[in-house]
Design a protein around this motif. Structure first.
Motif, PDB file in Angstrom:
ATOM      1  N   HIS A  18       2.585   3.714  12.841  1.00 34.23           N
ATOM      2  CA  HIS A  18       1.830   2.632  12.206  1.00 34.23           C
ATOM      3  C   HIS A  18       0.833   3.230  11.227  1.00 34.23           C
ATOM      4  O   HIS A  18       0.192   4.236  11.522  1.00 34.23           O
ATOM      5  N   ALA A  58       6.298  -9.366   8.076  1.00 32.20           N
ATOM      6  CA  ALA A  58       5.727  -9.155   6.741  1.00 32.20           C
ATOM      7  C   ALA A  58       4.905 -10.365   6.293  1.00 32.20           C
ATOM      8  O   ALA A  58       5.137 -11.492   6.731  1.00 32.20           O
ATOM      9  N   THR A  70      10.662  -3.468  -3.889  1.00 31.75           N
ATOM     10  CA  THR A  70       9.800  -4.596  -3.543  1.00 31.75           C
ATOM     11  C   THR A  70      10.629  -5.860  -3.674  1.00 31.75           C
ATOM     12  O   THR A  70      11.231  -6.104  -4.732  1.00 31.75           O
ATOM     13  N   GLY A  94       5.923  -2.635   4.388  1.00 30.64           N
ATOM     14  CA  GLY A  94       4.616  -3.276   4.417  1.00 30.64           C
ATOM     15  C   GLY A  94       4.347  -4.055   3.148  1.00 30.64           C
ATOM     16  O   GLY A  94       5.140  -4.031   2.223  1.00 30.64           O
ATOM     17  N   PRO A  95       3.275  -4.745   3.083  1.00 26.80           N
ATOM     18  CA  PRO A  95       2.308  -4.912   4.162  1.00 26.80           C
ATOM     19  C   PRO A  95       2.802  -5.917   5.201  1.00 26.80           C
ATOM     20  O   PRO A  95       3.575  -6.808   4.898  1.00 26.80           O
ATOM     21  N   LYS A 127      -4.297  -3.048   5.065  1.00 26.07           N
ATOM     22  CA  LYS A 127      -3.114  -3.765   5.536  1.00 26.07           C
ATOM     23  C   LYS A 127      -2.263  -2.849   6.397  1.00 26.07           C
ATOM     24  O   LYS A 127      -2.208  -1.645   6.201  1.00 26.07           O
ATOM     25  N   VAL A 173       7.277  -7.888   0.015  1.00 30.79           N
ATOM     26  CA  VAL A 173       7.213  -6.754   0.938  1.00 30.79           C
ATOM     27  C   VAL A 173       7.823  -5.553   0.226  1.00 30.79           C
ATOM     28  O   VAL A 173       8.740  -5.699  -0.578  1.00 30.79           O
ATOM     29  N   THR A 185       9.543   3.022   5.288  1.00 27.70           N
ATOM     30  CA  THR A 185       8.198   2.483   5.476  1.00 27.70           C
ATOM     31  C   THR A 185       8.177   1.072   4.913  1.00 27.70           C
ATOM     32  O   THR A 185       8.641   0.844   3.785  1.00 27.70           O
ATOM     33  N   ARG A 196      -2.903   0.837   4.880  1.00 27.27           N
ATOM     34  CA  ARG A 196      -3.087   1.090   3.452  1.00 27.27           C
ATOM     35  C   ARG A 196      -3.857  -0.086   2.874  1.00 27.27           C
ATOM     36  O   ARG A 196      -3.429  -1.236   3.017  1.00 27.27           O
ATOM     37  N   TRP A 199       1.170  -1.250   7.845  1.00 29.90           N
ATOM     38  CA  TRP A 199       2.512  -0.841   7.445  1.00 29.90           C
ATOM     39  C   TRP A 199       3.150  -0.166   8.650  1.00 29.90           C
ATOM     40  O   TRP A 199       2.447   0.283   9.559  1.00 29.90           O
TER      41      TRP A 199
END
Length: 116
Positions: A97, A51, A8, A72-73, A103, A56, A70, A100, A105
């Motif tokens: 796509h 993002a 993150t 996201g969000p 949102k 993110v 992957t 979650r 991702w």
């Protein structure tokens, strides 16, 4: 066997290099070609443009048959953005796509290509 890395980072452009560095390192471990890694890193940068402000998350799943990234969000509507989808689909093997917690991702998959 799949290895997973979850990272993150702030969405501030100064931290995008951290994401591309990690993706490049994992791709090198999987022996992806330089061109494949460069395409994946460019796809990551394109996804990061969509993002949310703040943070993110990058989820990197590495397996002998390829790598799934992957991200996201993403901002609302980004997943259905035809322009983003077109760019991503030209850079990676698969674009999926996801939603979650309401949102968007995006999952990007690349497989090693046989030489030649």
């Amino acid at each position: 066997m799949t290895d997973r890395i979850v990272l993150t980072i702030p969405t501030d452009p100064r931290f995008r290099g951290v994401g591309t560095l990690v993706v490049g390192g994992v791709g090198a471990r999987l022996e992806l070609s330089y061109e494949r890694m460069e395409d994946l890193q460019l796809a990551l940068l394109s996804a990061l443009d969509a993002a949310f402000d703040g943070e993110v998350t990058l989820e990197i799943d590495a397996a002998p048959d390829g790598l799934t990234l992957t991200v996201g969000p993403l901002r609302d509507g980004s997943a259905s953005d035809g322009g983003l989808g077109l760019v991503l689909s030209r850079l990676v093997d698969e674009v999926e796509h996801e939603h979650r917690d309401g949102k968007a991702w995006v999952a990007l998959r690349v497989a090693p290509r046989a030489p030649g």
